[in-house]
Design a protein around this motif. Structure first.
Motif, mmCIF file in Angstrom:
data_model
loop_
_atom_site.group_PDB
_atom_site.id
_atom_site.type_symbol
_atom_site.label_atom_id
_atom_site.label_comp_id
_atom_site.label_asym_id
_atom_site.label_seq_id
_atom_site.Cartn_x
_atom_site.Cartn_y
_atom_site.Cartn_z
ATOM 1 N N VAL A 30 0.863 -1.194 0.000
ATOM 2 C CA VAL A 30 0.000 0.000 0.000
ATOM 3 C C VAL A 30 0.898 1.242 0.000
ATOM 4 N N HIS A 31 1.815 1.278 -0.973
ATOM 5 C CA HIS A 31 2.787 2.364 -1.055
ATOM 6 C C HIS A 31 2.150 3.636 -1.629
ATOM 7 N N ARG A 32 2.959 4.669 -1.825
ATOM 8 C CA ARG A 32 2.429 5.971 -2.246
ATOM 9 C C ARG A 32 1.719 5.893 -3.595
ATOM 10 N N GLY A 33 2.187 5.037 -4.499
ATOM 11 C CA GLY A 33 1.491 4.847 -5.771
ATOM 12 C C GLY A 33 0.117 4.251 -5.573
ATOM 13 N N HIS A 34 0.035 3.230 -4.702
ATOM 14 C CA HIS A 34 -1.261 2.634 -4.376
ATOM 15 C C HIS A 34 -2.168 3.656 -3.688
ATOM 16 N N GLN A 35 -1.568 4.436 -2.804
ATOM 17 C CA GLN A 35 -2.349 5.439 -2.081
ATOM 18 C C GLN A 35 -2.965 6.449 -3.039
ATOM 19 N N LYS A 170 10.433 -2.261 -6.479
ATOM 20 C CA LYS A 170 11.507 -1.355 -6.079
ATOM 21 C C LYS A 170 11.670 -1.358 -4.557
ATOM 22 N N ILE A 171 10.571 -1.376 -3.826
ATOM 23 C CA ILE A 171 10.638 -1.362 -2.362
ATOM 24 C C ILE A 171 11.257 -2.654 -1.850
ATOM 25 N N ARG A 172 10.903 -3.781 -2.446
ATOM 26 C CA ARG A 172 11.524 -5.054 -2.051
ATOM 27 C C ARG A 172 13.036 -5.001 -2.273
ATOM 28 N N SER A 173 13.438 -4.424 -3.391
ATOM 29 C CA SER A 173 14.856 -4.292 -3.683
ATOM 30 C C SER A 173 15.559 -3.429 -2.636
ATOM 31 N N LEU A 175 14.660 -3.020 0.503
ATOM 32 C CA LEU A 175 14.758 -3.804 1.737
ATOM 33 C C LEU A 175 15.879 -4.820 1.651
ATOM 34 N N ASP A 176 15.998 -5.469 0.511
ATOM 35 C CA ASP A 176 17.031 -6.496 0.329
ATOM 36 C C ASP A 176 18.439 -5.903 0.393
ATOM 37 N N GLU A 177 18.547 -4.595 0.133
ATOM 38 C CA GLU A 177 19.846 -3.919 0.173
ATOM 39 C C GLU A 177 20.042 -3.133 1.473
ATOM 40 N N GLY A 178 19.069 -3.249 2.386
ATOM 41 C CA GLY A 178 19.173 -2.533 3.649
ATOM 42 C C GLY A 178 18.878 -1.052 3.556
ATOM 43 N N LYS A 179 18.326 -0.605 2.429
ATOM 44 C CA LYS A 179 18.039 0.816 2.233
ATOM 45 C C LYS A 179 16.655 1.155 2.815
ATOM 46 N N ILE A 180 16.572 1.102 4.133
ATOM 47 C CA ILE A 180 15.280 1.213 4.794
ATOM 48 C C ILE A 180 14.688 2.611 4.657
ATOM 49 N N GLU A 181 15.511 3.630 4.689
ATOM 50 C CA GLU A 181 14.982 4.996 4.576
ATOM 51 C C GLU A 181 14.407 5.245 3.179
ATOM 52 N N GLU A 182 15.062 4.700 2.159
ATOM 53 C CA GLU A 182 14.533 4.827 0.800
ATOM 54 C C GLU A 182 13.221 4.062 0.657
ATOM 55 N N ASN A 184 11.089 3.475 3.048
ATOM 56 C CA ASN A 184 10.076 4.234 3.781
ATOM 57 C C ASN A 184 9.585 5.433 2.979
ATOM 58 N N GLU A 185 10.495 6.073 2.248
ATOM 59 C CA GLU A 185 10.108 7.212 1.418
ATOM 60 C C GLU A 185 9.119 6.779 0.337
ATOM 61 N N LEU A 186 9.354 5.618 -0.251
ATOM 62 C CA LEU A 186 8.465 5.116 -1.295
ATOM 63 C C LEU A 186 7.133 4.626 -0.718
ATOM 64 N N LEU A 187 7.189 4.038 0.474
ATOM 65 C CA LEU A 187 5.964 3.569 1.128
ATOM 66 C C LEU A 187 5.094 4.733 1.604
ATOM 67 N N GLY A 188 5.740 5.763 2.110
ATOM 68 C CA GLY A 188 5.001 6.874 2.707
ATOM 69 C C GLY A 188 4.760 6.677 4.185
ATOM 70 N N TYR A 189 5.378 5.661 4.765
ATOM 71 C CA TYR A 189 5.284 5.355 6.196
ATOM 72 C C TYR A 189 6.419 4.379 6.528
ATOM 73 N N PRO A 190 6.772 4.221 7.814
ATOM 74 C CA PRO A 190 7.857 3.294 8.160
ATOM 75 C C PRO A 190 7.460 1.843 7.878
ATOM 76 N N PHE A 191 8.338 1.132 7.203
ATOM 77 C CA PHE A 191 8.108 -0.293 6.967
ATOM 78 C C PHE A 191 7.947 -0.998 8.304
ATOM 79 N N GLU A 192 7.116 -2.033 8.336
ATOM 80 C CA GLU A 192 6.909 -2.742 9.589
ATOM 81 C C GLU A 192 6.787 -4.246 9.385
ATOM 82 N N ASN A 193 7.157 -4.954 10.436
ATOM 83 C CA ASN A 193 6.927 -6.397 10.543
ATOM 84 C C ASN A 193 6.189 -6.668 11.834
#
Length: 313
Positions: A30-35, A170-173, A175-182, A184-193
């Motif tokens: 439910v990233h910014r594009g979905h929003q 892109k967001i999965r990529s 996360l896989d590279e540890g680029k959590i801030e990037e 989060n920017e694409l999601l529009g909120y902090p990623f969570e588990n």
């Protein structure tokens, strides 16, 4: 929000007898594009004075159409989390459509008749790359033909960041590279588990940095191995901490990856409790230390870095 599961063949009596604006997509993350799709649908529903419905699918279309084993697919958002985000975005109805053996071979006209028109959609809103079956015969360009003037079709163009389409891939990529801030920017909120606190080896306690071990909900994607600044929802509190995804190689080889979190200013016994981990910043990569004192020194620095990050946030 009313949640309705549609599993073919389903009873038409399950469908509320009132007009809706229907937003459609898989919406993983439910990233910014979905929003943008959902907000456009919500605006249309408000303008018409009717309800907003959002439809998602389960399982992932790659499992149904490309025959990828479900054990190989991980999600940015669990179904429950996705539905919660739908509700926060103003949905009145959440449709969960099951991609089973009866629905997968369904032709586009039958799908549109049953899963759009028969849901009483006055408007269907989706992203420009939305498909409902085989891409070459069931895309947004062809949807107006299948709609047969029974509902309006609104196609939302891709939202872009730095010239690139915002996408779940892109967001999965990231996360896989540890680029959590990037991410989060694409999601529009902090990623969570989310997950459950389980017993671990209690190595952190012996080092003076006690941790909770989190067993993440099956099927959820997690960030790359490393050390992160996080906030954890636990016992109706939000607690700052530093998280480690790694294999504890300082204490032996061939260990399985674990998620351990040192919660700051917290010391309760919480085994078995549910938690939600909000990821904010990647602090550093995992390292194997030559001795325990060197590791303890680094953990102290990690705590200072985490506290500094959250100052003023």
């Amino acid at each position: 929000m009313q949640i309705i599961k549609l599993e073919e063949p389903f009873d038409q009596k399950k469908i509320p007898d009132s007009p809706i604006v229907l937003a459609m997509g898989f919406f993983d993350g439910v990233h910014r594009g979905h929003q943008a799709v959902i907000k456009r649908a919500r605006l249309e529903a408000k303008k018409r004075g009717i309800k907003l419905a959002i439809m998602t699918l389960t399982p992932h279309p790659s499992v149904a159409f490309r025959h990828i084993p479900s054990s190989k697919v991980t999600y940015l958002t669990s179904l429950d989390h996705k539905l919660t985000l739908f509700e926060h975005l103003g949905a009145d109805i959440g449709y969960v459509t099951v991609l089973n053996q009866y629905l997968i071979p369904m032709g586009p006209q039958e799908f549109v008749d049953k899963y759009m028109a028969a849901l009483h959609a006055q408007v269907v809103v989706a992203g420009e790359d939305y498909t409902f079956g085989k891409q070459e015969i069931a895309n947004m360009e062809l949807l107006p033909k299948y709609a047969r003037k029974r509902f309006e079709v609104i196609k939302i163009t891709h939202l872009k960041e730095n010239g690139q389409k915002i996408s779940s891939t892109k967001i999965r990529s990231c996360l896989d590279e540890g680029k959590i801030e990037e991410a989060n920017e694409l999601l529009g909120y902090p990623f969570e588990n989310d997950g459950i606190i389980v017993h671990g080896k209690q190595i952190g306690r012996k080092l003076g940095f006690p941790t909770i071990n989190v067993e993440v909900t099956k099927g959820e994607r997690i960030p790359a191995e490393g050390i992160y600044a996080v906030r954890v929802q636990l016992l109706s509190q939000e607690i700052m901490g530093m998280a480690s995804i790694g294999r504890n190689e300082t204490f032996g080889k061939n260990n399985k990856p674990t998620l351990e979190i040192n919660l700051f200013d917290f010391s309760q016994n919480v085994y078995g409790q549910k938690v939600i981990v909000h990821w904010y910043q990647h602090l550093r990569d995992q390292e194997k230390y030559s001795d325990v004192p060197a590791l303890v020194t680094q953990l102290g620095q990690d705590e200072r870095d985490t506290r500094d990050y959250f100052k003023g946030k």
